[in-house]
Design a protein around this motif. Structure first.
Motif, PDB file in Angstrom:
ATOM      1  N   ARG A  40       0.830  -1.207   0.000  1.00 49.43           N
ATOM      2  CA  ARG A  40       0.000   0.000   0.000  1.00 49.43           C
ATOM      3  C   ARG A  40       0.865   1.259   0.000  1.00 49.43           C
ATOM      4  O   ARG A  40       0.567   2.219  -0.708  1.00 49.43           O
ATOM      5  N   ASP A  41       1.918   1.256   0.803  1.00 51.50           N
ATOM      6  CA  ASP A  41       2.826   2.407   0.833  1.00 51.50           C
ATOM      7  C   ASP A  41       3.483   2.613  -0.527  1.00 51.50           C
ATOM      8  O   ASP A  41       3.575   3.740  -1.022  1.00 51.50           O
ATOM      9  N   GLU A  42       3.914   1.522  -1.125  1.00 51.69           N
ATOM     10  CA  GLU A  42       4.538   1.593  -2.444  1.00 51.69           C
ATOM     11  C   GLU A  42       3.552   2.117  -3.487  1.00 51.69           C
ATOM     12  O   GLU A  42       3.905   2.948  -4.328  1.00 51.69           O
ATOM     13  N   MET A  43       2.317   1.648  -3.417  1.00 50.33           N
ATOM     14  CA  MET A  43       1.296   2.097  -4.357  1.00 50.33           C
ATOM     15  C   MET A  43       1.018   3.592  -4.183  1.00 50.33           C
ATOM     16  O   MET A  43       0.882   4.331  -5.161  1.00 50.33           O
ATOM     17  N   GLN A  44       0.968   4.039  -2.943  1.00 49.25           N
ATOM     18  CA  GLN A  44       0.733   5.456  -2.679  1.00 49.25           C
ATOM     19  C   GLN A  44       1.877   6.303  -3.244  1.00 49.25           C
ATOM     20  O   GLN A  44       1.636   7.357  -3.848  1.00 49.25           O
ATOM     21  N   GLN A  45       3.102   5.842  -3.079  1.00 52.00           N
ATOM     22  CA  GLN A  45       4.251   6.565  -3.622  1.00 52.00           C
ATOM     23  C   GLN A  45       4.190   6.611  -5.140  1.00 52.00           C
ATOM     24  O   GLN A  45       4.457   7.649  -5.757  1.00 52.00           O
ATOM     25  N   LYS A  46       3.802   5.506  -5.741  1.00 46.05           N
ATOM     26  CA  LYS A  46       3.725   5.468  -7.206  1.00 46.05           C
ATOM     27  C   LYS A  46       2.592   6.352  -7.718  1.00 46.05           C
ATOM     28  O   LYS A  46       2.736   7.026  -8.743  1.00 46.05           O
ATOM     29  N   ASN A  47       1.466   6.380  -7.006  1.00 45.96           N
ATOM     30  CA  ASN A  47       0.369   7.261  -7.407  1.00 45.96           C
ATOM     31  C   ASN A  47       0.793   8.723  -7.323  1.00 45.96           C
ATOM     32  O   ASN A  47       0.442   9.525  -8.188  1.00 45.96           O
ATOM     33  N   GLU A  48       1.548   9.067  -6.287  1.00 45.38           N
ATOM     34  CA  GLU A  48       2.049  10.434  -6.146  1.00 45.38           C
ATOM     35  C   GLU A  48       3.017  10.767  -7.279  1.00 45.38           C
ATOM     36  O   GLU A  48       2.967  11.854  -7.850  1.00 45.38           O
ATOM     37  N   LYS A  49       3.861   9.816  -7.620  1.00 40.36           N
ATOM     38  CA  LYS A  49       4.796  10.027  -8.724  1.00 40.36           C
ATOM     39  C   LYS A  49       4.045  10.207 -10.039  1.00 40.36           C
ATOM     40  O   LYS A  49       4.394  11.078 -10.845  1.00 40.36           O
ATOM     41  N   ILE A  50       3.005   9.427 -10.255  1.00 39.97           N
ATOM     42  CA  ILE A  50       2.187   9.557 -11.471  1.00 39.97           C
ATOM     43  C   ILE A  50       1.556  10.936 -11.531  1.00 39.97           C
ATOM     44  O   ILE A  50       1.559  11.600 -12.568  1.00 39.97           O
ATOM     45  N   ARG A  51       1.022  11.400 -10.382  1.00 35.98           N
ATOM     46  CA  ARG A  51       0.399  12.720 -10.346  1.00 35.98           C
ATOM     47  C   ARG A  51       1.414  13.813 -10.688  1.00 35.98           C
ATOM     48  O   ARG A  51       1.136  14.716 -11.485  1.00 35.98           O
ATOM     49  N   LEU A  52       2.609  13.703 -10.121  1.00 32.58           N
ATOM     50  CA  LEU A  52       3.654  14.699 -10.414  1.00 32.58           C
ATOM     51  C   LEU A  52       4.058  14.662 -11.879  1.00 32.58           C
ATOM     52  O   LEU A  52       4.249  15.716 -12.511  1.00 32.58           O
ATOM     53  N   LEU A  53       4.182  13.465 -12.440  1.00 34.56           N
ATOM     54  CA  LEU A  53       4.549  13.336 -13.846  1.00 34.56           C
ATOM     55  C   LEU A  53       3.446  13.871 -14.764  1.00 34.56           C
ATOM     56  O   LEU A  53       3.734  14.473 -15.808  1.00 34.56           O
ATOM     57  N   GLN A  54       2.187  13.676 -14.373  1.00 31.24           N
ATOM     58  CA  GLN A  54       1.092  14.223 -15.176  1.00 31.24           C
ATOM     59  C   GLN A  54       1.119  15.744 -15.160  1.00 31.24           C
ATOM     60  O   GLN A  54       0.905  16.393 -16.193  1.00 31.24           O
ATOM     61  N   ASN A  55       1.402  16.318 -13.981  1.00 29.95           N
ATOM     62  CA  ASN A  55       1.514  17.779 -13.903  1.00 29.95           C
ATOM     63  C   ASN A  55       2.685  18.287 -14.741  1.00 29.95           C
ATOM     64  O   ASN A  55       2.582  19.308 -15.421  1.00 29.95           O
ATOM     65  N   GLU A  56       3.791  17.554 -14.689  1.00 33.29           N
ATOM     66  CA  GLU A  56       4.953  17.942 -15.478  1.00 33.29           C
ATOM     67  C   GLU A  56       4.652  17.837 -16.972  1.00 33.29           C
ATOM     68  O   GLU A  56       5.041  18.717 -17.749  1.00 33.29           O
ATOM     69  N   LEU A  57       3.940  16.796 -17.369  1.00 34.13           N
ATOM     70  CA  LEU A  57       3.566  16.633 -18.768  1.00 34.13           C
ATOM     71  C   LEU A  57       2.685  17.790 -19.227  1.00 34.13           C
ATOM     72  O   LEU A  57       2.888  18.333 -20.319  1.00 34.13           O
ATOM     73  N   GLU A  58       1.724  18.178 -18.389  1.00 38.06           N
ATOM     74  CA  GLU A  58       0.848  19.298 -18.726  1.00 38.06           C
ATOM     75  C   GLU A  58       1.659  20.578 -18.898  1.00 38.06           C
ATOM     76  O   GLU A  58       1.448  21.342 -19.842  1.00 38.06           O
ATOM     77  N   SER A  59       2.593  20.800 -17.998  1.00 40.34           N
ATOM     78  CA  SER A  59       3.457  21.983 -18.100  1.00 40.34           C
ATOM     79  C   SER A  59       4.297  21.948 -19.369  1.00 40.34           C
ATOM     80  O   SER A  59       4.461  22.975 -20.044  1.00 40.34           O
ATOM     81  N   LEU A  60       4.813  20.776 -19.701  1.00 39.96           N
ATOM     82  CA  LEU A  60       5.615  20.645 -20.917  1.00 39.96           C
ATOM     83  C   LEU A  60       4.780  20.861 -22.172  1.00 39.96           C
ATOM     84  O   LEU A  60       5.257  21.459 -23.148  1.00 39.96           O
TER      85      LEU A  60
END
Length: 96
Positions: A40-60
């Motif tokens: 669960r902790d690993e999944m939460q970290q990966k979901n947070e990473k996905i969210r950050l990458l999606q924001n970065e993609l939008e900015s790019l």
């Protein structure tokens, strides 16, 4: 009396086996609970990473369109127009 002794011995053996099974099952349960918590902790970290990458993609995408790319120009214009409308709304609220 001899038969009663055999029954008692049999029950003791069964009780001992059941006790060992219970200990093993409790150990397995503890291990699985720890594994579940870790996953669960690993999944939460990966979901947070996905969210950050999606924001970065939008900015790019926005940056790319501002630099002249035709691919995301429409999306950027819509985003800018939405931001302008939001700013206008805030100004109107402040004016009242």
């Amino acid at each position: 009396m001899n038969e009663l002794s055999k029954i008692i011995d049999s029950l003791e053996v069964k009780f001992f086996k059941m006790s060992k099974k219970l200990e093993n099952l409790e150990k397995v349960n503890t291990e699985l609970t720890q594994e579940l918590t870790m996953i669960r902790d690993e999944m939460q970290q990966k979901n947070e990473k996905i969210r950050l990458l999606q924001n970065e993609l939008e900015s790019l995408k926005i940056t790319n369109s501002l630099l002249g790319s035709e691919e995301y120009k429409k999306e950027t214009k819509l985003k800018i127009n939405a931001l302008i409308r939001e700013i206008d709304y805030c100004i109107a609220q402040l004016s009242d």
